[in-house]
Write a protein that holds these residues in place. Structure first.
Motif, PDB file in Angstrom:
ATOM      1  N   THR A  83       0.823  -1.214   0.000  1.00  0.00           N
ATOM      2  CA  THR A  83       0.000   0.000   0.000  1.00  0.00           C
ATOM      3  C   THR A  83       0.855   1.260   0.000  1.00  0.00           C
ATOM      4  OG1 THR A  83      -1.708  -1.202   1.225  1.00  0.00           O
ATOM      5  CG2 THR A  83      -1.866   1.204   1.188  1.00  0.00           C
ATOM      6  N   GLN A  84       1.903   1.272   0.828  1.00  0.00           N
ATOM      7  CA  GLN A  84       2.765   2.448   0.897  1.00  0.00           C
ATOM      8  C   GLN A  84       3.507   2.677  -0.409  1.00  0.00           C
ATOM      9  OE1 GLN A  84       2.934   4.765   2.932  1.00  0.00           O
ATOM     10  NE2 GLN A  84       4.904   5.787   2.684  1.00  0.00           N
ATOM     11  N   LEU A  85       4.010   1.616  -1.021  1.00  0.00           N
ATOM     12  CA  LEU A  85       4.703   1.765  -2.297  1.00  0.00           C
ATOM     13  C   LEU A  85       3.755   2.259  -3.386  1.00  0.00           C
ATOM     14  CD1 LEU A  85       6.962  -1.442  -2.338  1.00  0.00           C
ATOM     15  CD2 LEU A  85       7.616   0.900  -1.786  1.00  0.00           C
ATOM     16  N   GLY A  86       2.517   1.749  -3.355  1.00  0.00           N
ATOM     17  CA  GLY A  86       1.521   2.229  -4.310  1.00  0.00           C
ATOM     18  C   GLY A  86       1.195   3.695  -4.104  1.00  0.00           C
ATOM     19  N   LYS A  87       1.094   4.085  -2.840  1.00  0.00           N
ATOM     20  CA  LYS A  87       0.798   5.484  -2.527  1.00  0.00           C
ATOM     21  C   LYS A  87       1.908   6.411  -3.038  1.00  0.00           C
ATOM     22  CE  LYS A  87      -0.425   6.065   1.692  1.00  0.00           C
ATOM     23  NZ  LYS A  87      -0.323   6.248   3.162  1.00  0.00           N
ATOM     24  N   ILE A  88       3.152   5.996  -2.817  1.00  0.00           N
ATOM     25  CA  ILE A  88       4.291   6.813  -3.255  1.00  0.00           C
ATOM     26  C   ILE A  88       4.332   6.905  -4.776  1.00  0.00           C
ATOM     27  CG2 ILE A  88       6.815   6.924  -3.321  1.00  0.00           C
ATOM     28  CD1 ILE A  88       6.822   5.632  -0.541  1.00  0.00           C
ATOM     29  N   TYR A  89       4.132   5.771  -5.451  1.00  0.00           N
ATOM     30  CA  TYR A  89       4.180   5.774  -6.909  1.00  0.00           C
ATOM     31  C   TYR A  89       3.047   6.610  -7.502  1.00  0.00           C
ATOM     32  CZ  TYR A  89       4.277   4.169 -11.731  1.00  0.00           C
ATOM     33  OH  TYR A  89       4.326   4.125 -13.093  1.00  0.00           O
ATOM     34  N   ALA A  90       1.840   6.465  -6.934  1.00  0.00           N
ATOM     35  CA  ALA A  90       0.695   7.222  -7.454  1.00  0.00           C
ATOM     36  C   ALA A  90       0.891   8.716  -7.256  1.00  0.00           C
ATOM     37  CB  ALA A  90      -0.587   6.760  -6.767  1.00  0.00           C
ATOM     38  N   ALA A  91       1.481   9.099  -6.112  1.00  0.00           N
ATOM     39  CA  ALA A  91       1.699  10.518  -5.850  1.00  0.00           C
ATOM     40  C   ALA A  91       2.718  11.117  -6.809  1.00  0.00           C
ATOM     41  CB  ALA A  91       2.169  10.712  -4.406  1.00  0.00           C
ATOM     42  N   GLY A  92       3.686  10.309  -7.243  1.00  0.00           N
ATOM     43  CA  GLY A  92       4.708  10.826  -8.150  1.00  0.00           C
ATOM     44  C   GLY A  92       4.314  10.777  -9.610  1.00  0.00           C
ATOM     45  N   SER A  93       3.481   9.816  -9.975  1.00  0.00           N
ATOM     46  CA  SER A  93       3.137   9.640 -11.383  1.00  0.00           C
ATOM     47  C   SER A  93       1.730  10.141 -11.729  1.00  0.00           C
ATOM     48  CB  SER A  93       3.229   8.158 -11.748  1.00  0.00           C
ATOM     49  OG  SER A  93       2.255   7.411 -11.036  1.00  0.00           O
ATOM     50  N   PHE A  94       0.910  10.377 -10.694  1.00  0.00           N
ATOM     51  CA  PHE A  94      -0.502  10.775 -10.858  1.00  0.00           C
ATOM     52  C   PHE A  94      -1.312   9.712 -11.609  1.00  0.00           C
ATOM     53  CE2 PHE A  94       1.849  14.758 -10.430  1.00  0.00           C
ATOM     54  CZ  PHE A  94       1.158  15.350  -9.376  1.00  0.00           C
ATOM     55  N   ARG A  95      -0.830   8.474 -11.576  1.00  0.00           N
ATOM     56  CA  ARG A  95      -1.561   7.370 -12.198  1.00  0.00           C
ATOM     57  C   ARG A  95      -2.281   6.597 -11.096  1.00  0.00           C
ATOM     58  NH1 ARG A  95       2.389   4.556 -16.546  1.00  0.00           N
ATOM     59  NH2 ARG A  95       0.386   3.614 -17.125  1.00  0.00           N
ATOM     60  N   PHE A  96      -3.254   7.231 -10.497  1.00  0.00           N
ATOM     61  CA  PHE A  96      -3.945   6.647  -9.339  1.00  0.00           C
ATOM     62  C   PHE A  96      -4.774   5.427  -9.740  1.00  0.00           C
ATOM     63  CE2 PHE A  96      -3.192  11.089  -8.242  1.00  0.00           C
ATOM     64  CZ  PHE A  96      -2.633  10.967  -6.982  1.00  0.00           C
ATOM     65  N   PHE A  97      -5.455   5.518 -10.867  1.00  0.00           N
ATOM     66  CA  PHE A  97      -6.331   4.423 -11.298  1.00  0.00           C
ATOM     67  C   PHE A  97      -5.530   3.141 -11.501  1.00  0.00           C
ATOM     68  CE2 PHE A  97      -8.365   1.958 -14.700  1.00  0.00           C
ATOM     69  CZ  PHE A  97      -9.614   1.745 -14.129  1.00  0.00           C
ATOM     70  N   GLU A  98      -4.458   3.218 -12.289  1.00  0.00           N
ATOM     71  CA  GLU A  98      -3.668   2.034 -12.579  1.00  0.00           C
ATOM     72  C   GLU A  98      -2.975   1.501 -11.322  1.00  0.00           C
ATOM     73  OE1 GLU A  98      -3.472   4.902 -14.077  1.00  0.00           O
ATOM     74  OE2 GLU A  98      -3.498   4.729 -16.278  1.00  0.00           O
ATOM     75  N   THR A  99      -2.432   2.431 -10.516  1.00  0.00           N
ATOM     76  CA  THR A  99      -1.658   2.019  -9.344  1.00  0.00           C
ATOM     77  C   THR A  99      -2.518   1.280  -8.338  1.00  0.00           C
ATOM     78  OG1 THR A  99      -0.164   3.895  -9.613  1.00  0.00           O
ATOM     79  CG2 THR A  99      -0.210   2.823  -7.456  1.00  0.00           C
ATOM     80  N   TYR A 100      -3.655   1.850  -7.979  1.00  0.00           N
ATOM     81  CA  TYR A 100      -4.470   1.209  -6.944  1.00  0.00           C
ATOM     82  C   TYR A 100      -5.200  -0.020  -7.471  1.00  0.00           C
ATOM     83  CZ  TYR A 100      -3.301   4.932  -3.753  1.00  0.00           C
ATOM     84  OH  TYR A 100      -2.619   5.784  -2.936  1.00  0.00           O
ATOM     85  N   ASN A 101      -5.391  -0.119  -8.783  1.00  0.00           N
ATOM     86  CA  ASN A 101      -5.878  -1.376  -9.350  1.00  0.00           C
ATOM     87  C   ASN A 101      -4.857  -2.494  -9.138  1.00  0.00           C
ATOM     88  OD1 ASN A 101      -8.425  -0.676 -10.222  1.00  0.00           O
ATOM     89  ND2 ASN A 101      -7.779  -0.146 -12.298  1.00  0.00           N
ATOM     90  N   VAL A 102      -3.591  -2.167  -9.351  1.00  0.00           N
ATOM     91  CA  VAL A 102      -2.527  -3.158  -9.145  1.00  0.00           C
ATOM     92  C   VAL A 102      -2.435  -3.539  -7.666  1.00  0.00           C
ATOM     93  CG1 VAL A 102      -0.032  -3.540  -9.245  1.00  0.00           C
ATOM     94  CG2 VAL A 102      -1.212  -2.458 -11.167  1.00  0.00           C
ATOM     95  N   VAL A 103      -2.510  -2.542  -6.777  1.00  0.00           N
ATOM     96  CA  VAL A 103      -2.459  -2.815  -5.337  1.00  0.00           C
ATOM     97  C   VAL A 103      -3.601  -3.745  -4.928  1.00  0.00           C
ATOM     98  CG1 VAL A 103      -2.707  -1.777  -3.046  1.00  0.00           C
ATOM     99  CG2 VAL A 103      -1.237  -0.692  -4.752  1.00  0.00           C
ATOM    100  N   ALA A 104      -4.822  -3.424  -5.377  1.00  0.00           N
ATOM    101  CA  ALA A 104      -5.976  -4.261  -5.050  1.00  0.00           C
ATOM    102  C   ALA A 104      -5.806  -5.670  -5.624  1.00  0.00           C
ATOM    103  CB  ALA A 104      -7.261  -3.621  -5.588  1.00  0.00           C
ATOM    104  N   PHE A 105      -5.268  -5.759  -6.834  1.00  0.00           N
ATOM    105  CA  PHE A 105      -5.073  -7.061  -7.470  1.00  0.00           C
ATOM    106  C   PHE A 105      -4.087  -7.915  -6.678  1.00  0.00           C
ATOM    107  CE2 PHE A 105      -2.619  -9.726 -10.432  1.00  0.00           C
ATOM    108  CZ  PHE A 105      -3.636 -10.542 -10.904  1.00  0.00           C
ATOM    109  N   LEU A 106      -3.005  -7.317  -6.196  1.00  0.00           N
ATOM    110  CA  LEU A 106      -2.019  -8.074  -5.426  1.00  0.00           C
ATOM    111  C   LEU A 106      -2.622  -8.621  -4.131  1.00  0.00           C
ATOM    112  CD1 LEU A 106       1.139  -5.803  -5.895  1.00  0.00           C
ATOM    113  CD2 LEU A 106       0.715  -8.051  -6.909  1.00  0.00           C
ATOM    114  N   TYR A 107      -3.425  -7.809  -3.446  1.00  0.00           N
ATOM    115  CA  TYR A 107      -4.083  -8.303  -2.233  1.00  0.00           C
ATOM    116  C   TYR A 107      -5.080  -9.406  -2.562  1.00  0.00           C
ATOM    117  CZ  TYR A 107      -2.128  -4.757   0.867  1.00  0.00           C
ATOM    118  OH  TYR A 107      -1.283  -3.991   1.617  1.00  0.00           O
ATOM    119  N   LEU A 108      -5.795  -9.268  -3.677  1.00  0.00           N
ATOM    120  CA  LEU A 108      -6.751 -10.297  -4.077  1.00  0.00           C
ATOM    121  C   LEU A 108      -6.054 -11.616  -4.395  1.00  0.00           C
ATOM    122  CD1 LEU A 108      -9.268  -8.321  -6.328  1.00  0.00           C
ATOM    123  CD2 LEU A 108      -9.783  -9.506  -4.182  1.00  0.00           C
TER     124      LEU A 108
END
Length: 220
Positions: free
Chosen positions: A171-196
């Motif tokens: 989650t933290q790595l996704g948060k950092i990447y999304a904040a730097g790239s502004f690709r929130f949709f793709e990033t948190y989809n990947v985060v959710a997928f990994l937990y699933l």
């Protein structure tokens, strides 16, 4: 890797502590029963996020102060609060939080064992520890496996809370990447997928284990 490490270590420690609490709850000593019950009710009543902050920023400094108070007269080197890493503070918080829930799972499983089995073990001359290890715990395990698996899956998801401490989990790595790239949709989809992937994979493995244990039962 951090997410898996935090989950596995926290669950292992919480299971050990939960089993100890369950044994205390079922103890014939009133003081042990009441102390364990009080601990369980208090911990279960505190939100996990609050407990995480409390252990990280209140419990950890108190633990360090207690260690230094004991270490100084013994000539041991003192430690600083920052020497206790945030990842271990998070593990400690998750261990304490989930031990209360796992204790109730163990208690219910132990109490589900037929009293006739225990009486038969006593008749064979088995001591309390031998009865618990050889008779009670193996039979209770079949009962507690589904709820214990549910707690493990819940712990995988709650491990995302450690990101509030800056621990570099998924989650933290996704948060950092999304904040730097502004690709929130793709990033948190990947985060959710990994937990699933982790939770669904574990659920399927637990179902398979339950079926194997059920098939091994006498008369199944």
């Amino acid at each position: 890797g951090v997410t898996v490490f935090v989950t596995l270590v926290s669950f292992a420690l919480a299971s050990g502590l939960g089993l100890l609490l369950a044994v205390c709850v079922l103890s014939r000593f009133v003081i042990l029963r009441q102390m364990a019950r009080f601990w369980i009710e208090i911990i279960r009543g505190v939100p996990m996020l609050v407990l995480l902050f409390y252990i990280a920023f209140v419990g950890a400094p108190a633990l360090v102060a207690g260690w230094n108070a004991v270490a100084e007269p013994l000539g041991l080197d003192p430690i600083r609060t920052r020497d206790l890493s945030l990842i271990w503070r998070a593990i400690l918080a998750l261990t304490i939080g989930y031990s209360a829930f796992i204790a109730e799972v163990f208690r219910a499983g132990i109490q589900s064992v037929d009293s006739g089995q225990i009486e038969a073990a006593k008749a064979l001359g088995l001591g309390p520890w031998a009865r618990f290890r050889l008779i009670v715990l193996p039979q209770a395990f079949r009962t507690i496996l589904p709820p214990l698996g549910n707690d493990f899956i819940a712990l995988i998801k709650d491990s995302a809370l450690v990101s509030v401490l800056g621990v570099a989990d998924i989650t933290q790595l996704g948060k950092i990447y999304a904040a730097g790239s502004f690709r929130f949709f793709e990033t948190y989809n990947v985060v959710a997928f990994l937990y699933l992937v982790m939770t669904i994979g574990l659920s399927l493995a637990l179902r398979r284990l339950e079926r194997r244990l059920r098939d091994r039962r006498p008369g199944a």
